[in-house]
Write a protein that holds these residues in place. Structure first.
Motif, PDB file in Angstrom:
ATOM      1  N   GLU A 191       0.824  -1.219   0.000  1.00 33.14           N
ATOM      2  CA  GLU A 191       0.000   0.000   0.000  1.00 33.14           C
ATOM      3  C   GLU A 191       0.853   1.262   0.000  1.00 33.14           C
ATOM      4  O   GLU A 191       0.474   2.266  -0.594  1.00 33.14           O
ATOM      5  CB  GLU A 191      -0.934   0.024   1.205  1.00 33.14           C
ATOM      6  CG  GLU A 191      -2.151  -0.843   1.026  1.00 33.14           C
ATOM      7  CD  GLU A 191      -3.071  -0.738   2.217  1.00 33.14           C
ATOM      8  OE1 GLU A 191      -4.198  -0.253   2.042  1.00 33.14           O
ATOM      9  OE2 GLU A 191      -2.654  -1.149   3.318  1.00 33.14           O
ATOM     10  N   PHE A 192       1.979   1.215   0.662  1.00 33.82           N
ATOM     11  CA  PHE A 192       2.873   2.370   0.670  1.00 33.82           C
ATOM     12  C   PHE A 192       3.393   2.632  -0.733  1.00 33.82           C
ATOM     13  O   PHE A 192       3.447   3.778  -1.179  1.00 33.82           O
ATOM     14  CB  PHE A 192       4.084   2.127   1.593  1.00 33.82           C
ATOM     15  CG  PHE A 192       3.735   1.935   3.027  1.00 33.82           C
ATOM     16  CD1 PHE A 192       3.540   3.020   3.859  1.00 33.82           C
ATOM     17  CD2 PHE A 192       3.625   0.672   3.559  1.00 33.82           C
ATOM     18  CE1 PHE A 192       3.247   2.849   5.203  1.00 33.82           C
ATOM     19  CE2 PHE A 192       3.328   0.489   4.898  1.00 33.82           C
ATOM     20  CZ  PHE A 192       3.136   1.579   5.719  1.00 33.82           C
ATOM     21  N   GLU A 193       3.801   1.555  -1.398  1.00 38.94           N
ATOM     22  CA  GLU A 193       4.366   1.672  -2.742  1.00 38.94           C
ATOM     23  C   GLU A 193       3.378   2.327  -3.702  1.00 38.94           C
ATOM     24  O   GLU A 193       3.761   3.118  -4.549  1.00 38.94           O
ATOM     25  CB  GLU A 193       4.776   0.299  -3.263  1.00 38.94           C
ATOM     26  CG  GLU A 193       5.938  -0.299  -2.487  1.00 38.94           C
ATOM     27  CD  GLU A 193       6.227  -1.751  -2.821  1.00 38.94           C
ATOM     28  OE1 GLU A 193       5.301  -2.465  -3.292  1.00 38.94           O
ATOM     29  OE2 GLU A 193       7.363  -2.188  -2.604  1.00 38.94           O
ATOM     30  N   SER A 194       2.103   2.026  -3.558  1.00 38.22           N
ATOM     31  CA  SER A 194       1.106   2.557  -4.497  1.00 38.22           C
ATOM     32  C   SER A 194       0.506   3.896  -4.066  1.00 38.22           C
ATOM     33  O   SER A 194      -0.037   4.618  -4.887  1.00 38.22           O
ATOM     34  CB  SER A 194      -0.012   1.530  -4.708  1.00 38.22           C
ATOM     35  OG  SER A 194      -0.699   1.303  -3.490  1.00 38.22           O
ATOM     36  N   SER A 195       0.622   4.253  -2.770  1.00 38.35           N
ATOM     37  CA  SER A 195      -0.047   5.454  -2.265  1.00 38.35           C
ATOM     38  C   SER A 195       0.828   6.694  -2.250  1.00 38.35           C
ATOM     39  O   SER A 195       0.314   7.810  -2.243  1.00 38.35           O
ATOM     40  CB  SER A 195      -0.545   5.216  -0.840  1.00 38.35           C
ATOM     41  OG  SER A 195       0.569   5.131   0.035  1.00 38.35           O
ATOM     42  N   GLY A 196       2.117   6.502  -2.188  1.00 36.51           N
ATOM     43  CA  GLY A 196       3.011   7.641  -2.061  1.00 36.51           C
ATOM     44  C   GLY A 196       3.196   8.117  -0.634  1.00 36.51           C
ATOM     45  O   GLY A 196       3.827   9.138  -0.392  1.00 36.51           O
ATOM     46  N   TYR A 197       2.643   7.391   0.362  1.00 35.34           N
ATOM     47  CA  TYR A 197       2.849   7.757   1.761  1.00 35.34           C
ATOM     48  C   TYR A 197       4.330   7.646   2.105  1.00 35.34           C
ATOM     49  O   TYR A 197       5.044   6.820   1.575  1.00 35.34           O
ATOM     50  CB  TYR A 197       2.066   6.839   2.702  1.00 35.34           C
ATOM     51  CG  TYR A 197       0.575   7.006   2.658  1.00 35.34           C
ATOM     52  CD1 TYR A 197      -0.013   8.262   2.798  1.00 35.34           C
ATOM     53  CD2 TYR A 197      -0.250   5.906   2.504  1.00 35.34           C
ATOM     54  CE1 TYR A 197      -1.388   8.406   2.777  1.00 35.34           C
ATOM     55  CE2 TYR A 197      -1.628   6.045   2.481  1.00 35.34           C
ATOM     56  CZ  TYR A 197      -2.188   7.290   2.618  1.00 35.34           C
ATOM     57  OH  TYR A 197      -3.546   7.426   2.599  1.00 35.34           O
ATOM     58  N   GLY A 198       4.745   8.461   3.039  1.00 34.83           N
ATOM     59  CA  GLY A 198       6.130   8.344   3.467  1.00 34.83           C
ATOM     60  C   GLY A 198       6.619   9.611   4.105  1.00 34.83           C
ATOM     61  O   GLY A 198       5.826  10.384   4.620  1.00 34.83           O
ATOM     62  N   PRO A 199       7.897   9.784   4.120  1.00 37.14           N
ATOM     63  CA  PRO A 199       8.881   9.056   3.316  1.00 37.14           C
ATOM     64  C   PRO A 199       9.288   7.700   3.912  1.00 37.14           C
ATOM     65  O   PRO A 199       9.717   6.817   3.191  1.00 37.14           O
ATOM     66  CB  PRO A 199      10.085   9.993   3.290  1.00 37.14           C
ATOM     67  CG  PRO A 199      10.013  10.727   4.590  1.00 37.14           C
ATOM     68  CD  PRO A 199       8.534  10.885   4.864  1.00 37.14           C
ATOM     69  N   ASP A 200       9.150   7.540   5.232  1.00 33.97           N
ATOM     70  CA  ASP A 200       9.572   6.290   5.873  1.00 33.97           C
ATOM     71  C   ASP A 200       8.368   5.383   6.093  1.00 33.97           C
ATOM     72  O   ASP A 200       7.268   5.861   6.348  1.00 33.97           O
ATOM     73  CB  ASP A 200      10.255   6.587   7.216  1.00 33.97           C
ATOM     74  CG  ASP A 200      11.453   7.518   7.073  1.00 33.97           C
ATOM     75  OD1 ASP A 200      12.109   7.474   6.018  1.00 33.97           O
ATOM     76  OD2 ASP A 200      11.715   8.280   8.013  1.00 33.97           O
ATOM     77  N   TRP A 201       8.601   4.078   6.005  1.00 35.64           N
ATOM     78  CA  TRP A 201       7.534   3.092   6.156  1.00 35.64           C
ATOM     79  C   TRP A 201       7.815   2.236   7.380  1.00 35.64           C
ATOM     80  O   TRP A 201       8.948   1.809   7.612  1.00 35.64           O
ATOM     81  CB  TRP A 201       7.450   2.189   4.938  1.00 35.64           C
ATOM     82  CG  TRP A 201       7.245   2.897   3.634  1.00 35.64           C
ATOM     83  CD1 TRP A 201       6.808   4.185   3.443  1.00 35.64           C
ATOM     84  CD2 TRP A 201       7.471   2.356   2.335  1.00 35.64           C
ATOM     85  NE1 TRP A 201       6.744   4.457   2.108  1.00 35.64           N
ATOM     86  CE2 TRP A 201       7.139   3.359   1.394  1.00 35.64           C
ATOM     87  CE3 TRP A 201       7.895   1.132   1.872  1.00 35.64           C
ATOM     88  CZ2 TRP A 201       7.242   3.166   0.022  1.00 35.64           C
ATOM     89  CZ3 TRP A 201       8.000   0.922   0.510  1.00 35.64           C
ATOM     90  CH2 TRP A 201       7.668   1.937  -0.403  1.00 35.64           C
ATOM     91  N   PHE A 202       6.764   1.935   8.149  1.00 35.24           N
ATOM     92  CA  PHE A 202       6.908   1.187   9.388  1.00 35.24           C
ATOM     93  C   PHE A 202       5.842   0.102   9.502  1.00 35.24           C
ATOM     94  O   PHE A 202       4.687   0.326   9.150  1.00 35.24           O
ATOM     95  CB  PHE A 202       6.745   2.106  10.612  1.00 35.24           C
ATOM     96  CG  PHE A 202       7.693   3.263  10.645  1.00 35.24           C
ATOM     97  CD1 PHE A 202       8.932   3.145  11.259  1.00 35.24           C
ATOM     98  CD2 PHE A 202       7.344   4.468  10.065  1.00 35.24           C
ATOM     99  CE1 PHE A 202       9.796   4.218  11.289  1.00 35.24           C
ATOM    100  CE2 PHE A 202       8.209   5.554  10.087  1.00 35.24           C
ATOM    101  CZ  PHE A 202       9.441   5.433  10.700  1.00 35.24           C
ATOM    102  N   CYS A 203       6.249  -1.037  10.044  1.00 39.72           N
ATOM    103  CA  CYS A 203       5.337  -2.081  10.474  1.00 39.72           C
ATOM    104  C   CYS A 203       5.631  -2.288  11.949  1.00 39.72           C
ATOM    105  O   CYS A 203       6.763  -2.613  12.313  1.00 39.72           O
ATOM    106  CB  CYS A 203       5.578  -3.368   9.690  1.00 39.72           C
ATOM    107  SG  CYS A 203       4.632  -4.778  10.303  1.00 39.72           S
TER     108      CYS A 203
END
Length: 167
Positions: free
Chosen positions: A10-22
């Protein structure tokens, strides 16, 4: 485990960021099982870096925990941890296992065309399938210094996380 899409799809397609967390919280009863699993954990292209009695900002005390860093940044992370040659590492992959908390962090989304997202995803799916480890809650979010934190999705069980990843 075979991976058809990454945990961060979902991050890859949404443009959310810049950092990604699980961020995953496991039940207190699962901590000993997770600790035992760490000794057997194989994360290709990641370097294990156990942390012993280092000040922890999360708990505001000395803690011991485990981090796994993408191998291309190992020396930089070691220098930062030793406070010998501090540098800002912009693009990285980090898995941290700290008592009941598991965090996967991808600075600036990490290296999207690399094997790192696949390895992280396999780790998460194996975790979801482990009968001795129960997830109490999880959430995927994006943000970073100077950016708003955005929760992309969240859940309460291993089954929900696995369903989110696999579709």
């Amino acid at each position: 485990m075979s991976v058809n899409r990454h945990w961060c799809w979902e991050f890859e397609s949404s443009g959310y960021g810049p950092d990604w967390f699980c961020n995953i919280e496991i039940t207190p009863e699962s901590v000993a099982h997770l600790e035992a699993l760490i000794t057997q954990l194989s994360l290709p292209f990641f370097t294990p870096m156990p942390i012993y009695e280092k000040y922890c900002y999360r708990h505001q005390k000395l803690c011991s925990y485990h981090i796994f860093v993408n191998e291309s940044n190992t020396d930089l992370f070691r220098a930062n941890l030793a406070v010998t040659d501090m540098v800002n590492i912009w693009i990285y992959h980090l898995i941290e296992i700290h008592n009941e908390t598991i965090t996967i962090e991808c600075g600036y989304g990490g290296y999207p065309q690399s094997e790192y997202h696949t390895i992280e995803t396999s780790f998460l799916l194996d975790l979801c399938d482990n009968p001795n480890i129960a997830i109490a809650q999880w959430h995927l979010y994006a943000g970073g210094m100077g950016y708003d934190s955005v929760t992309v999705t969240e859940g309460k069980t291993s089954a929900e996380l696995k369903q989110h990843i696999t579709g």
